[in-house]
Design an enzyme around this catalytic site. Structure first.
Site, PDB file in Angstrom:
ATOM      1  N   VAL A   1      27.747 -20.820  14.979  1.00  0.00           N
ATOM      2  CA  VAL A   1      28.404 -19.826  15.836  1.00  0.00           C
ATOM      3  C   VAL A   1      27.349 -19.033  16.615  1.00  0.00           C
ATOM      4  O   VAL A   1      27.520 -18.749  17.795  1.00  0.00           O
ATOM      5  CB  VAL A   1      29.298 -18.888  14.996  1.00  0.00           C
ATOM      6  CG1 VAL A   1      29.790 -17.708  15.829  1.00  0.00           C
ATOM      7  CG2 VAL A   1      30.483 -19.667  14.433  1.00  0.00           C
ATOM      8  N   GLY A   2      26.244 -18.710  15.932  1.00  0.00           N
ATOM      9  CA  GLY A   2      25.177 -17.979  16.619  1.00  0.00           C
ATOM     10  C   GLY A   2      25.439 -16.494  16.719  1.00  0.00           C
ATOM     11  O   GLY A   2      25.102 -15.842  17.699  1.00  0.00           O
TER      12      GLY A   2
ATOM     13  N   CYS B   1      20.261 -15.791   8.215  1.00  0.00           N
ATOM     14  CA  CYS B   1      21.055 -16.609   9.120  1.00  0.00           C
ATOM     15  C   CYS B   1      20.178 -17.674   9.776  1.00  0.00           C
ATOM     16  O   CYS B   1      19.169 -17.354  10.397  1.00  0.00           O
ATOM     17  CB  CYS B   1      21.708 -15.754  10.194  1.00  0.00           C
ATOM     18  SG  CYS B   1      22.820 -16.720  11.216  1.00  0.00           S
TER      19      CYS B   1
ATOM     20  N   ASN C   1      27.665  -5.984   7.751  1.00  0.00           N
ATOM     21  CA  ASN C   1      26.605  -6.983   7.702  1.00  0.00           C
ATOM     22  C   ASN C   1      25.772  -6.878   8.978  1.00  0.00           C
ATOM     23  O   ASN C   1      26.318  -6.936  10.080  1.00  0.00           O
ATOM     24  CB  ASN C   1      27.237  -8.373   7.574  1.00  0.00           C
ATOM     25  CG  ASN C   1      26.198  -9.475   7.531  1.00  0.00           C
ATOM     26  OD1 ASN C   1      25.524  -9.742   8.517  1.00  0.00           O
ATOM     27  ND2 ASN C   1      26.067 -10.117   6.388  1.00  0.00           N
TER      28      ASN C   1
ATOM     29  N   LYS D   1      21.043 -10.120   1.695  1.00  0.00           N
ATOM     30  CA  LYS D   1      21.695 -11.434   1.572  1.00  0.00           C
ATOM     31  C   LYS D   1      20.644 -12.529   1.685  1.00  0.00           C
ATOM     32  O   LYS D   1      19.937 -12.638   2.690  1.00  0.00           O
ATOM     33  CB  LYS D   1      22.753 -11.591   2.672  1.00  0.00           C
ATOM     34  CG  LYS D   1      23.552 -12.890   2.552  1.00  0.00           C
ATOM     35  CD  LYS D   1      24.760 -12.873   3.481  1.00  0.00           C
ATOM     36  CE  LYS D   1      25.600 -14.127   3.337  1.00  0.00           C
ATOM     37  NZ  LYS D   1      26.838 -14.049   4.152  1.00  0.00           N
TER      38      LYS D   1
ATOM     39  N   ASN E   1      28.302 -24.834  10.607  1.00  0.00           N
ATOM     40  CA  ASN E   1      28.608 -24.035  11.784  1.00  0.00           C
ATOM     41  C   ASN E   1      27.341 -23.574  12.463  1.00  0.00           C
ATOM     42  O   ASN E   1      26.299 -23.412  11.829  1.00  0.00           O
ATOM     43  CB  ASN E   1      29.489 -22.836  11.423  1.00  0.00           C
ATOM     44  CG  ASN E   1      28.674 -21.603  11.072  1.00  0.00           C
ATOM     45  OD1 ASN E   1      28.246 -20.870  11.957  1.00  0.00           O
ATOM     46  ND2 ASN E   1      28.426 -21.398   9.789  1.00  0.00           N
TER      47      ASN E   1
ATOM     48  N   GLY F   1      31.196 -21.395  -1.318  1.00  0.00           N
ATOM     49  CA  GLY F   1      32.121 -22.447  -1.731  1.00  0.00           C
ATOM     50  C   GLY F   1      33.198 -22.072  -2.716  1.00  0.00           C
ATOM     51  O   GLY F   1      33.868 -22.958  -3.256  1.00  0.00           O
TER      52      GLY F   1
ATOM     53  N   ASN G   1      23.666 -17.570   1.400  1.00  0.00           N
ATOM     54  CA  ASN G   1      24.027 -17.814   2.783  1.00  0.00           C
ATOM     55  C   ASN G   1      24.163 -19.330   2.935  1.00  0.00           C
ATOM     56  O   ASN G   1      24.088 -20.075   1.953  1.00  0.00           O
ATOM     57  CB  ASN G   1      22.956 -17.242   3.711  1.00  0.00           C
ATOM     58  CG  ASN G   1      23.519 -16.918   5.081  1.00  0.00           C
ATOM     59  OD1 ASN G   1      24.349 -17.660   5.620  1.00  0.00           O
ATOM     60  ND2 ASN G   1      23.074 -15.821   5.657  1.00  0.00           N
ATOM     61  N   THR G   2      24.331 -19.806   4.147  1.00  0.00           N
ATOM     62  CA  THR G   2      24.587 -21.246   4.341  1.00  0.00           C
ATOM     63  C   THR G   2      23.317 -22.084   4.175  1.00  0.00           C
ATOM     64  O   THR G   2      22.210 -21.618   4.394  1.00  0.00           O
ATOM     65  CB  THR G   2      25.168 -21.506   5.730  1.00  0.00           C
ATOM     66  OG1 THR G   2      24.299 -20.931   6.703  1.00  0.00           O
ATOM     67  CG2 THR G   2      26.553 -20.920   5.865  1.00  0.00           C
TER      68      THR G   2
END
Lengths: 256, 301
Positions: free
Chosen positions: B70-71, B128, B98, B163, B68, B242, B190-191
């Site tokens: 999304v921003g 992020c 957050n 995070k 993703n 996940g 995080n991702t």
């Protein structure tokens, strides 16, 4: 908004990768509105659900028509009666046919045709005399025309002239534009943009159903962004979400 | 059976929370289940002012996962405090706010403001990957982590969870830096930064070219990193990345997590947290576990 395990009761293969499934979906069918969609789990290997527009609702039955685009829709096309489907629905903001006047016109292009059927039925049920203009690539891609003809006057166009009128839906729309009181449309973005311009020029309301790559389908993940104009008329863009604020937007709101 | 867990003095009724960015402010999933069943709700990432986010497409599917970009679309911290906290407070669950910033000063301002609001825990997103010249840089370099966490900590009047980004060479080193700088707890992962290309158009699928990967495909990476961080530091860990079900929660806790967050799986099944809680209880019953906290770090290596 419900999560329902639905049973497939009928499957039709229209050819050209186009399929229809009828689902026994009592909970979703009870609340489904025209222009809304359902979000379907398509096999164990695909994480995301696939959003499919609602083509028709009859009692507890829900009809969906879709085109095979990838692994998910390919899996879906292999469902047959008695198979179960995990369905979220009905989702999104649909068409408001009451706002389109007595002589509304329903325009569908390609796989944007199916949701216009239930929309046209809805307009008729609300007392309007709706017309349909349906556009297809060629004769092989023509679907659902008999269903539309049962509801009202239906014009059919094909890009190559192999069925109906040779040309685009926009030409057909412009021919009779003075007769129409409002437009709703679903199809490829360039088509929707052209329709929005014609409607604006004719000064009649226009609602369009937009498409975007989707995640959750309910407005939580914010991925299916659709650029919208700022409310106060200022320059700039804000993002609405196709799954929750749409898929149907007022054409004047959309940043084309 | 005791499912409660304690994160820096805040008691969660069970270890299941939601991962920021996957759950909005709870309104949508609240139509599927009672939000009070959750141990805590990690809300959509907040910034000092409203952010519009990136243009579409913001999502690309991958085998058992998604990317993703999304921003950080969000209404801004003030609107969150004014409009969303009263909504969330209707439920018997903990609020995990957050926050993200583009500069050290922005982080400090955000944390000062959110500390005075009615939230239970503050999660500081230093990882992020979507915000240019922002999150990524802070979370991937030890000196930047130290600078931003130690500065932000001075303004935190609630427990501060940092995070962590998985896009680093040594997650343990980053974890140690965060804790030494004042992090009360850590959340991870995080991702993972990823990319997909449409082979017909030869263009990237995502508008932002690259995006953050989440979903079941990243789970083993998350388990590994939680395990490494558990060995490196002695603060509570919220494990995420996940998680699909109760078995995954057990696994994440065995690796070292005190609590967990579920996210992307809900896009597939909105009821996933409810089912996972039942599966967790079943596991505890079957294995004669009285307190869920017994699972934390109990992997036998």
């Amino acid at each position: 908004m419900k999560q329902e395990i639905c049973t497939v009761t009928d499957r039709q293969d229209y050819g050209s990768g186009l399929f229809a499934l009828t689902l026994h979906a009592p909970q979703i069918a009870a609340e489904a509105k025209c222009g809304q969609f359902v979000h379907i789990t398509c096999g164990e290997g695909n994480l995301l659900r696939r959003p499919i527009s609602i083509c028709d609702v009859e009692g507890e039955m829900l009809k969906i028509v879709f085109q095979v685009k990838g692994e998910g829709t390919e899996w879906l096309s292999r469902r047959s009666p008695k198979h179960k489907l995990d369905v979220l629905g009905s989702l999104g903001h649909g068409f408001n046919t009451d706002a389109l006047g007595e002589r509304s016109v329903m325009i569908g292009g390609g796989i944007g045709v199916p949701p216009m059927l239930y929309t046209m039925k809805n307009a008729k049920a609300n007392g309007a005399t709706p017309t349909a203009i349906l556009g297809f690539r060629n004769k092989d891609a023509v679907i659902l025309t008999e269903d539309f003809e049962k509801v009202g006057t239906t014009y059919i166009c094909t890009d190559d002239g192999s069925f109906g009128t040779h040309g685009f839906v926009t030409t057909e729309l412009e021919k009779h534009i003075s007769e129409y009181t409002g437009v709703c449309a679903c199809g490829p973005k360039p088509m929707l943009k052209a329709i929005a311009q014609i409607a604006e020029k004719a000064n009649i309301p226009c609602q369009v159903s937009m498409e975007e790559r989707m995640g959750c389908g309910i407005g939580a993940c914010l991925v299916c962004a659709c650029g919208l104009k700022l409310r106060d008329g200022e320059q700039g863009v804000r993002y609405g979400h196709v799954c929750k604020d749409g898929p149907v937007f007022d054409a004047k709101e959309v940043v084309w | 059976m005791d499912l409660s867990v304690n994160i820096c003095g805040v008691e969660l009724k069970n270890p299941i929370t939601t991962a920021s960015g996957t759950f909005g402010f709870g309104h949508e999933y609240g139509q599927f289940f009672d939000l009070s069943m959750l141990g805590g709700i990690g809300v959509k990432g907040l910034t000092p002012t409203e952010r519009l986010g990136n243009p579409a497409p913001r999502i690309a599917e991958t085998p058992m996962g998604i990317l993703n970009c999304v921003g950080l679309q969000n209404p801004g911290i003030d609107k969150f405090i004014e409009e969303q906290i009263p909504f969330l407070r209707q439920y018997d669950t903990k609020i995990i706010a957050n926050v993200s910033g583009n500069t050290v000063e922005e982080y400090c301002g955000m944390i000062e403001k959110i500390s005075d609001a009615d939230v239970d825990l503050i999660e500081m997103n230093i990882s992020c990957p979507n915000v240019k010249c922002g999150g990524m840089a802070f979370g991937t370099q030890v000196d930047m982590v130290e600078e931003v966490v130690s500065a932000a900590k001075k303004y935190a009047k609630k427990p501060l969870i940092v995070k962590l980004s998985p896009n680093v060479t040594d997650i343990a080193e980053i974890a140690r830096a965060a804790v030494a700088s004042g992090a009360d707890a850590l959340s991870l992962i995080n991702t993972l930064l990823g990319m997909r290309i449409d082979i017909d158009s030869r263009k990237p699928i995502l508008s932002n070219i690259m995006g953050g990967m989440s979903g079941p495909a990243v789970f083993p990476v998350a388990v590994r990193m939680v395990y490494q961080v558990r060995k490196a530091v002695d603060v509570p860990i919220i494990g995420m990345g996940g998680i699909r079900n109760g078995r995954d929660i057990v696994e994440m806790m065995l690796a070292g997590a005190d609590a967990v967050a579920m996210g992307t799986v809900m896009f597939a099944d909105p009821m996933a947290p409810v089912k996972a809680l039942e599966e967790l209880k079943d596991y505890m019953q079957k294995h004669g576990i009285e307190k869920v906290t017994e699972l934390t770090g109990a992997v036998r290596v």
